[in-house]
Design a protein around this motif. Structure first.
Motif, mmCIF file in Angstrom:
data_model
loop_
_atom_site.group_PDB
_atom_site.id
_atom_site.type_symbol
_atom_site.label_atom_id
_atom_site.label_comp_id
_atom_site.label_asym_id
_atom_site.label_seq_id
_atom_site.Cartn_x
_atom_site.Cartn_y
_atom_site.Cartn_z
ATOM 1 N N SER A 98 -4.930 3.615 -5.594
ATOM 2 C CA SER A 98 -4.425 2.809 -6.702
ATOM 3 C C SER A 98 -5.090 1.434 -6.734
ATOM 4 N N ASN A 99 -5.490 1.037 -7.925
ATOM 5 C CA ASN A 99 -5.994 -0.325 -8.120
ATOM 6 C C ASN A 99 -4.919 -1.191 -8.778
ATOM 7 N N ILE A 100 -3.689 -0.673 -8.802
ATOM 8 C CA ILE A 100 -2.556 -1.399 -9.372
ATOM 9 C C ILE A 100 -1.555 -1.789 -8.284
ATOM 10 N N LEU A 101 -1.167 -0.817 -7.457
ATOM 11 C CA LEU A 101 -0.191 -1.054 -6.397
ATOM 12 C C LEU A 101 -0.919 -1.101 -5.056
ATOM 13 N N ALA A 102 -1.077 -2.306 -4.529
ATOM 14 C CA ALA A 102 -1.783 -2.501 -3.257
ATOM 15 C C ALA A 102 -0.922 -2.017 -2.099
ATOM 16 N N GLU A 103 -1.581 -1.574 -1.049
ATOM 17 C CA GLU A 103 -0.869 -1.104 0.138
ATOM 18 C C GLU A 103 0.033 -2.202 0.704
ATOM 19 N N GLU A 104 -0.414 -3.445 0.656
ATOM 20 C CA GLU A 104 0.393 -4.556 1.155
ATOM 21 C C GLU A 104 1.685 -4.702 0.346
ATOM 22 N N THR A 105 1.582 -4.492 -0.961
ATOM 23 C CA THR A 105 2.773 -4.565 -1.810
ATOM 24 C C THR A 105 3.724 -3.426 -1.491
ATOM 25 N N LEU A 106 3.186 -2.226 -1.292
ATOM 26 C CA LEU A 106 4.025 -1.084 -0.914
ATOM 27 C C LEU A 106 4.723 -1.351 0.415
ATOM 28 N N THR A 107 4.011 -1.947 1.356
ATOM 29 C CA THR A 107 4.616 -2.297 2.645
ATOM 30 C C THR A 107 5.790 -3.252 2.441
ATOM 31 N N THR A 108 5.615 -4.255 1.592
ATOM 32 C CA THR A 108 6.693 -5.198 1.300
ATOM 33 C C THR A 108 7.855 -4.490 0.604
ATOM 34 N N MET A 109 7.545 -3.575 -0.310
ATOM 35 C CA MET A 109 8.598 -2.807 -0.975
ATOM 36 C C MET A 109 9.422 -2.037 0.049
ATOM 37 N N ARG A 110 8.736 -1.416 1.007
ATOM 38 C CA ARG A 110 9.439 -0.653 2.050
ATOM 39 C C ARG A 110 10.296 -1.570 2.921
ATOM 40 N N GLU A 111 9.795 -2.763 3.210
ATOM 41 C CA GLU A 111 10.568 -3.711 4.015
ATOM 42 C C GLU A 111 11.825 -4.163 3.273
ATOM 43 N N ARG A 112 11.683 -4.407 1.981
ATOM 44 C CA ARG A 112 12.807 -4.892 1.189
ATOM 45 C C ARG A 112 13.802 -3.786 0.831
ATOM 46 N N MET A 113 13.316 -2.541 0.800
ATOM 47 C CA MET A 113 14.177 -1.420 0.435
ATOM 48 C C MET A 113 13.863 -0.235 1.361
ATOM 49 N N PRO A 114 14.333 -0.307 2.610
ATOM 50 C CA PRO A 114 13.987 0.718 3.603
ATOM 51 C C PRO A 114 14.410 2.138 3.229
ATOM 52 N N ALA A 115 15.413 2.293 2.379
ATOM 53 C CA ALA A 115 15.864 3.638 1.993
ATOM 54 C C ALA A 115 14.978 4.269 0.917
ATOM 55 N N MET A 116 14.034 3.501 0.377
ATOM 56 C CA MET A 116 13.163 4.036 -0.665
ATOM 57 C C MET A 116 12.349 5.205 -0.110
ATOM 58 N N HIS A 117 12.323 6.287 -0.855
ATOM 59 C CA HIS A 117 11.543 7.467 -0.481
ATOM 60 C C HIS A 117 10.118 7.261 -1.014
ATOM 61 N N VAL A 118 9.124 7.423 -0.148
ATOM 62 C CA VAL A 118 7.733 7.206 -0.546
ATOM 63 C C VAL A 118 6.914 8.465 -0.293
ATOM 64 N N ILE A 119 6.149 8.841 -1.280
ATOM 65 C CA ILE A 119 5.174 9.915 -1.138
ATOM 66 C C ILE A 119 3.799 9.269 -1.295
ATOM 67 N N GLU A 120 2.947 9.461 -0.320
ATOM 68 C CA GLU A 120 1.595 8.914 -0.373
ATOM 69 C C GLU A 120 0.626 10.054 -0.669
ATOM 70 N N LEU A 121 -0.220 9.854 -1.658
ATOM 71 C CA LEU A 121 -1.162 10.882 -2.072
ATOM 72 C C LEU A 121 -2.598 10.463 -1.788
ATOM 73 N N GLU A 122 -3.317 11.305 -1.091
ATOM 74 C CA GLU A 122 -4.747 11.111 -0.871
ATOM 75 C C GLU A 122 -5.489 11.409 -2.175
ATOM 76 N N ASN A 123 -6.648 10.835 -2.343
ATOM 77 C CA ASN A 123 -7.524 11.123 -3.491
ATOM 78 C C ASN A 123 -6.841 10.956 -4.841
ATOM 79 N N ARG A 124 -5.908 10.027 -4.918
ATOM 80 C CA ARG A 124 -5.262 9.716 -6.189
ATOM 81 C C ARG A 124 -5.145 8.213 -6.314
ATOM 82 N N GLY A 125 -5.364 7.767 -7.540
ATOM 83 C CA GLY A 125 -5.181 6.360 -7.848
ATOM 84 C C GLY A 125 -3.912 6.199 -8.649
ATOM 85 N N HIS A 126 -3.984 5.302 -9.581
ATOM 86 C CA HIS A 126 -2.851 5.024 -10.453
ATOM 87 C C HIS A 126 -3.185 5.657 -11.792
#
Length: 152
Positions: A98-126
């Protein structure tokens, strides 16, 4: 990147040219796509007009965000809206390219909302297509868990 094409559409002569245009715009987000995939993508993001020409199938006013808001004000702060989801089931499907949602932002999202379910996809952008096997499995698990929570 998005501001270069959002809301701007020229008429294209056929589906092969539309597939090439889709590849040109989205090749970075779907590096493993075949020609058949690009043909299918073209049919998702373009439409055929009565005269047979092909045009982008999107709201042409979407570019107003880029023309009016971003140059004058910078990126909006979305954290308040994100945090308003606290206590609710939240899921993020993140294309690692993704060129929209940076990994650092996702990390912060996870810190702020630990119950959030995340699926990470290889070879996919936004934006991921939601047809990828990890997307389908994750959506099924997430929706199943939400359904169980509501009936419990």
């Amino acid at each position: 990147h998005i501001s270069k094409y959002a809301g701007k559409s020229e008429s294209l002569p056929n589906w092969d040219v539309a597939a090439g245009a889709a590849h040109l715009v989205g090749g970075h987000a779907y590096p493993d796509f075949t020609e058949t995939d690009w043909q299918m993508m073209a049919r998702r993001v373009f439409r055929e007009q009565e005269d047979g020409s092909i045009v982008a199938d999107c709201d042409p006013k979407i570019s107003e965000l880029f023309d009016k808001v971003l140059p004058n004000e910078g990126a909006p702060n979305y954290w308040e809206g994100f945090m308003a989801l606290s206590g609710r089931p939240v899921m993020c499907i993140w294309g690692k390219l993704s060129n929209i949602l940076a990994e650092e932002t996702l990390t912060t999202m996870r810190e702020r909302m630990p119950a959030m379910h995340v699926i990470e996809l290889e070879n996919r952008g936004h934006v991921p297509l939601l047809t990828e096997e990890p997307s389908l499995e994750g959506l099924g698990q997430f929706l199943g868990a939400v359904s169980l929570e509501r009936t419990a």
